[in-house]
Scaffold this motif. Structure first.
Motif, PDB file in Angstrom:
ATOM      1  N   SER A 103      48.566  36.289  50.270  1.00 53.80           N
ATOM      2  CA  SER A 103      49.704  37.046  50.401  1.00 53.80           C
ATOM      3  C   SER A 103      50.113  37.953  49.076  1.00 53.80           C
ATOM      4  CB  SER A 103      51.005  35.738  50.271  1.00 53.80           C
ATOM      5  OG  SER A 103      50.785  35.257  51.412  1.00 53.80           O
ATOM      6  N   LEU A 104      49.330  37.496  47.997  1.00 52.56           N
ATOM      7  CA  LEU A 104      49.546  38.494  46.898  1.00 52.56           C
ATOM      8  C   LEU A 104      48.629  39.849  47.225  1.00 52.56           C
ATOM      9  CD1 LEU A 104      49.358  36.118  43.638  1.00 52.56           C
ATOM     10  CD2 LEU A 104      51.231  37.794  44.341  1.00 52.56           C
ATOM     11  N   ILE A 105      47.491  39.541  47.578  1.00 54.37           N
ATOM     12  CA  ILE A 105      46.784  40.675  48.022  1.00 54.37           C
ATOM     13  C   ILE A 105      47.232  41.599  49.103  1.00 54.37           C
ATOM     14  CG2 ILE A 105      44.476  41.354  48.902  1.00 54.37           C
ATOM     15  CD1 ILE A 105      43.156  38.823  47.955  1.00 54.37           C
ATOM     16  N   VAL A 106      47.875  41.033  50.089  1.00 51.87           N
ATOM     17  CA  VAL A 106      48.255  41.717  50.894  1.00 51.87           C
ATOM     18  C   VAL A 106      49.531  42.718  50.573  1.00 51.87           C
ATOM     19  CG1 VAL A 106      50.056  41.541  53.377  1.00 51.87           C
ATOM     20  CG2 VAL A 106      47.780  40.205  52.937  1.00 51.87           C
ATOM     21  N   ALA A 107      50.301  41.979  49.653  1.00 51.38           N
ATOM     22  CA  ALA A 107      51.685  42.769  49.007  1.00 51.38           C
ATOM     23  C   ALA A 107      50.900  43.890  47.875  1.00 51.38           C
ATOM     24  CB  ALA A 107      52.349  41.810  48.127  1.00 51.38           C
ATOM     25  N   TYR A 108      49.920  43.557  47.359  1.00 56.35           N
ATOM     26  CA  TYR A 108      49.485  44.621  46.567  1.00 56.35           C
ATOM     27  C   TYR A 108      48.916  45.737  47.437  1.00 56.35           C
ATOM     28  CZ  TYR A 108      46.844  47.037  42.941  1.00 56.35           C
ATOM     29  OH  TYR A 108      46.376  48.052  42.069  1.00 56.35           O
ATOM     30  N   LEU A 109      48.171  45.563  48.378  1.00 60.36           N
ATOM     31  CA  LEU A 109      47.605  46.519  49.427  1.00 60.36           C
ATOM     32  C   LEU A 109      48.643  47.274  50.151  1.00 60.36           C
ATOM     33  CD1 LEU A 109      44.707  44.472  51.364  1.00 60.36           C
ATOM     34  CD2 LEU A 109      44.468  46.245  49.567  1.00 60.36           C
ATOM     35  N   ARG A 110      49.759  46.899  50.426  1.00 58.32           N
ATOM     36  CA  ARG A 110      50.961  47.025  51.094  1.00 58.32           C
ATOM     37  C   ARG A 110      51.685  48.247  50.057  1.00 58.32           C
ATOM     38  NH1 ARG A 110      53.958  42.132  54.295  1.00 58.32           N
ATOM     39  NH2 ARG A 110      52.600  42.370  56.067  1.00 58.32           N
ATOM     40  N   ASP A 111      51.632  47.835  48.971  1.00 57.16           N
ATOM     41  CA  ASP A 111      52.229  48.815  47.744  1.00 57.16           C
ATOM     42  C   ASP A 111      51.371  49.917  47.526  1.00 57.16           C
ATOM     43  OD1 ASP A 111      54.425  47.195  47.633  1.00 57.16           O
ATOM     44  OD2 ASP A 111      53.842  46.223  46.005  1.00 57.16           O
ATOM     45  N   HIS A 112      50.053  49.871  47.478  1.00 58.28           N
ATOM     46  CA  HIS A 112      49.081  50.706  47.014  1.00 58.28           C
ATOM     47  C   HIS A 112      47.997  51.138  47.729  1.00 58.28           C
ATOM     48  CE1 HIS A 112      50.517  49.719  43.013  1.00 58.28           C
ATOM     49  NE2 HIS A 112      50.449  48.671  43.340  1.00 58.28           N
ATOM     50  N   HIS A 113      48.175  50.923  49.065  1.00 61.51           N
ATOM     51  CA  HIS A 113      46.942  51.400  49.859  1.00 61.51           C
ATOM     52  C   HIS A 113      47.397  51.568  51.344  1.00 61.51           C
ATOM     53  CE1 HIS A 113      42.874  51.519  51.395  1.00 61.51           C
ATOM     54  NE2 HIS A 113      43.054  50.696  52.161  1.00 61.51           N
ATOM     55  N   ASN A 114      48.155  50.574  52.156  1.00 61.45           N
ATOM     56  CA  ASN A 114      48.317  50.451  53.535  1.00 61.45           C
ATOM     57  C   ASN A 114      49.327  49.633  53.716  1.00 61.45           C
ATOM     58  OD1 ASN A 114      48.121  50.237  56.416  1.00 61.45           O
ATOM     59  ND2 ASN A 114      46.136  49.725  56.418  1.00 61.45           N
ATOM     60  N   ASP A 115      50.289  50.139  54.139  1.00 60.55           N
ATOM     61  CA  ASP A 115      51.742  49.423  54.325  1.00 60.55           C
ATOM     62  C   ASP A 115      51.556  48.419  55.675  1.00 60.55           C
ATOM     63  OD1 ASP A 115      52.053  51.358  56.437  1.00 60.55           O
ATOM     64  OD2 ASP A 115      53.839  52.079  55.605  1.00 60.55           O
ATOM     65  N   MET A 157      44.822  32.908  36.174  1.00 59.71           N
ATOM     66  CA  MET A 157      46.006  33.418  35.324  1.00 59.71           C
ATOM     67  C   MET A 157      46.221  34.726  35.496  1.00 59.71           C
ATOM     68  SD  MET A 157      46.505  30.155  34.060  1.00 59.71           S
ATOM     69  CE  MET A 157      47.881  30.508  32.672  1.00 59.71           C
ATOM     70  N   ARG A 158      45.946  35.479  36.553  1.00 61.97           N
ATOM     71  CA  ARG A 158      46.117  36.893  36.646  1.00 61.97           C
ATOM     72  C   ARG A 158      46.513  37.143  37.985  1.00 61.97           C
ATOM     73  NH1 ARG A 158      43.620  39.118  32.081  1.00 61.97           N
ATOM     74  NH2 ARG A 158      45.021  40.859  32.007  1.00 61.97           N
ATOM     75  N   GLY A 159      47.112  38.222  38.415  1.00 60.26           N
ATOM     76  CA  GLY A 159      47.712  38.814  39.735  1.00 60.26           C
ATOM     77  C   GLY A 159      46.574  39.549  40.424  1.00 60.26           C
ATOM     78  N   ALA A 160      47.280  40.003  41.495  1.00 56.78           N
ATOM     79  CA  ALA A 160      46.232  40.778  42.621  1.00 56.78           C
ATOM     80  C   ALA A 160      45.594  41.821  41.972  1.00 56.78           C
ATOM     81  CB  ALA A 160      47.030  41.028  43.690  1.00 56.78           C
ATOM     82  N   ALA A 161      46.123  42.619  41.127  1.00 49.18           N
ATOM     83  CA  ALA A 161      45.419  43.822  40.418  1.00 49.18           C
ATOM     84  C   ALA A 161      44.371  43.552  39.651  1.00 49.18           C
ATOM     85  CB  ALA A 161      46.640  44.588  39.826  1.00 49.18           C
ATOM     86  N   ASP A 162      44.423  42.378  39.095  1.00 48.26           N
ATOM     87  CA  ASP A 162      43.123  41.913  38.330  1.00 48.26           C
ATOM     88  C   ASP A 162      42.331  41.096  38.908  1.00 48.26           C
ATOM     89  OD1 ASP A 162      44.315  43.190  35.902  1.00 48.26           O
ATOM     90  OD2 ASP A 162      45.911  41.600  35.961  1.00 48.26           O
ATOM     91  N   GLY A 163      42.337  41.043  40.272  1.00 48.20           N
ATOM     92  CA  GLY A 163      41.281  40.242  40.982  1.00 48.20           C
ATOM     93  C   GLY A 163      39.967  41.071  41.058  1.00 48.20           C
ATOM     94  N   TYR A 164      39.027  40.665  41.425  1.00 52.14           N
ATOM     95  CA  TYR A 164      37.581  41.266  41.796  1.00 52.14           C
ATOM     96  C   TYR A 164      37.288  41.422  43.038  1.00 52.14           C
ATOM     97  CZ  TYR A 164      37.215  39.153  36.845  1.00 52.14           C
ATOM     98  OH  TYR A 164      37.619  38.827  35.632  1.00 52.14           O
TER      99      TYR A 164
END
Length: 135
Positions: A14-26, A87-94
């Motif tokens: 869900s965090l990844i989807v939210a990040y993608l929606r905000d920065h890549h593809n809604d 201990m980090r959010g979606a933007a810090d994932g690999y």
């Protein structure tokens, strides 16, 4: 949902989807699981089948094998694993893929940029400047 590991995995997806929606593809969204013909956990990361992983013990080889298999099922040219950093959010994932997949991806980008530069230099120049500023 009683399984805490499943809850962690769902929260990470869900965090990844939210990040993608905000920065890549809604239109990014979580996929329903489909058993042996699974198409990845997330749809909407351009050209990729995404396998999301939020585990204490990281096993990259199995993640990449799964992502590549699911890319075939999804009809996507590339598979990748998006691995949670503790201990980090979606933007810090690999985002992880094997070298062969990464080289195919880079070749596609290179060829597309060469075509754009050759046929629409002004558009390519603006595109290049915009993405250099993003670093």
């Amino acid at each position: 949902m009683a399984n805490p590991n499943k809850q962690k995995g769902t929260a990470w997806e869900s965090l990844i989807v939210a990040y993608l929606r905000d920065h890549h593809n809604d239109a990014a969204h979580r996929n329903a699981q489909m058993g042996r013909l699974d198409i990845g956990d997330i749809d909407g990361y351009y050209l990729h089948a995404v396998e999301a992983k939020a585990e204490r013990t990281i096993t990259l080889s199995s993640y990449i094998a799964q992502a590549n298999r699911e890319a075939v099922h999804a009809g996507q040219p590339f598979g990748c694993a998006v691995v949670k950093r503790r201990m980090r959010g979606a933007a810090d994932g690999y985002v992880v893929r094997d070298v062969a997949t990464d080289v195919r991806l880079m070749n596609r980008f290179r060829d597309a940029e060469e075509l754009l530069r050759e046929y629409q230099f002004d558009v390519w120049f603006e595109h290049d400047a915009h993405h250099r500023e993003s670093v």
